[in-house]
Design an enzyme around this catalytic site. Sequence first.
Site, PDB file in Angstrom:
ATOM      1  N   CYS A 108       0.821  -1.181   0.016  1.00  0.00           N
ATOM      2  CA  CYS A 108       0.008   0.036   0.045  1.00  0.00           C
ATOM      3  C   CYS A 108       0.698   1.175   0.121  1.00  0.00           C
ATOM      4  O   CYS A 108       0.519   2.340  -0.925  1.00  0.00           O
ATOM      5  CB  CYS A 108      -0.905   0.087   1.322  1.00  0.00           C
ATOM      6  SG  CYS A 108      -1.952  -1.461   1.176  1.00  0.00           S
ATOM      7  N   ARG A 150      -7.666  -4.477  -3.211  1.00  0.00           N
ATOM      8  CA  ARG A 150      -7.436  -3.129  -3.802  1.00  0.00           C
ATOM      9  C   ARG A 150      -8.444  -3.204  -4.954  1.00  0.00           C
ATOM     10  O   ARG A 150      -8.012  -3.644  -6.495  1.00  0.00           O
ATOM     11  CB  ARG A 150      -5.849  -3.592  -4.439  1.00  0.00           C
ATOM     12  CG  ARG A 150      -4.982  -3.725  -3.306  1.00  0.00           C
ATOM     13  CD  ARG A 150      -3.430  -3.869  -3.877  1.00  0.00           C
ATOM     14  NE  ARG A 150      -2.537  -4.572  -2.977  1.00  0.00           N
ATOM     15  CZ  ARG A 150      -2.217  -3.998  -1.734  1.00  0.00           C
ATOM     16  NH1 ARG A 150      -2.479  -2.766  -1.805  1.00  0.00           N
ATOM     17  NH2 ARG A 150      -1.449  -4.764  -0.758  1.00  0.00           N
TER      18      ARG A 150
HETATM   19  C1  BEZ Z   1       0.696  -4.546   2.030  1.00  0.00           C
HETATM   20  O1  BEZ Z   1       1.933  -4.797   1.788  1.00  0.00           O
HETATM   21  O2  BEZ Z   1       0.251  -3.685   1.624  1.00  0.00           O
HETATM   22  C2  BEZ Z   1      -0.226  -5.665   2.088  1.00  0.00           C
HETATM   23  C3  BEZ Z   1       0.203  -6.860   1.862  1.00  0.00           C
HETATM   24  C4  BEZ Z   1      -0.665  -8.223   2.271  1.00  0.00           C
HETATM   25  C5  BEZ Z   1      -1.747  -7.828   2.776  1.00  0.00           C
HETATM   26  C6  BEZ Z   1      -2.229  -6.494   3.085  1.00  0.00           C
HETATM   27  C7  BEZ Z   1      -1.382  -5.486   2.777  1.00  0.00           C
END
Ligand code: BEZ
Length: 238
Positions: A55, A138
């Site tokens: 994110c 997402r």
């Molecule tokens: C992230 O790094 O944004 C992420 C990765 C796995 C699950 C949720 C967020």
Amino acid sequence: MDTQEQKEFTSMPRIGDKAPEFKAVTTQGNIHFPNDYKGDWVILFSHPADFTPVCTSEFMTFATQEEKFAKANCKLVGLSIDGLYSHIAWLRSIKDKIEYKGMKDVEVKFPLIEDITMNVANKYGMVQPNEAATQAVRAVFFIDPKGIIRSIIYYPLSLGRNFDELYRVVVALQAADEFGVATPADWYPGDDVIVGPAGSCGTAEDRMSGKEDMDCKDWYFCTKKLDKDVVLDKILKK
Ligand code: BEZ
């Protein structure tokens, strides 16, 4: 939950639907969506959680490209199922501490919605319980100046979005509207565009006999030139 709430929880808006309305608190103040964005294209996107690496890479990329999207008449609005103070702390951390792919000191100026109640996430089908029950996937909603959802892309938690593709979608949707055409696979401005289907046997015949200014491989597969500058001139703000 009453029936209407239940419907909102389990249903997902689809392409062609009016963007579901909501009021929310964001890092840039309160918003009334989509009313506040009438007349603009807007990308409403969700991410799983603040203080997570994928994110963070996405927010830095979006923030860095915000001007480019704005030039294509497109505003950005983010959302996660986190509270306002978490959002503020995360955005401050991004600006102060994170350097990624040459991006640093990045200030996120577009609104990030606090949605701890999941009100907005549920309205937009952003929570997909078999992927994650308490985090949004997402999701990317492309909404036109009349508040209609024109395209939707979903990615799972582990996969960061391709921002070239998001921008391409914004430009291609506008090009299709402006010029009354469709855009073929991997289209970018300057590539040939697809002419709508022939609506009668006569039109099909005309197209195949070369009477129209287009290149037809068969009556249903016709393309025409659309100059890159003509497209960009129409779509990009001066
Ligand atoms: C992230 O790094 O944004 C992420 C990765 C796995 C699950 C949720 C967020």
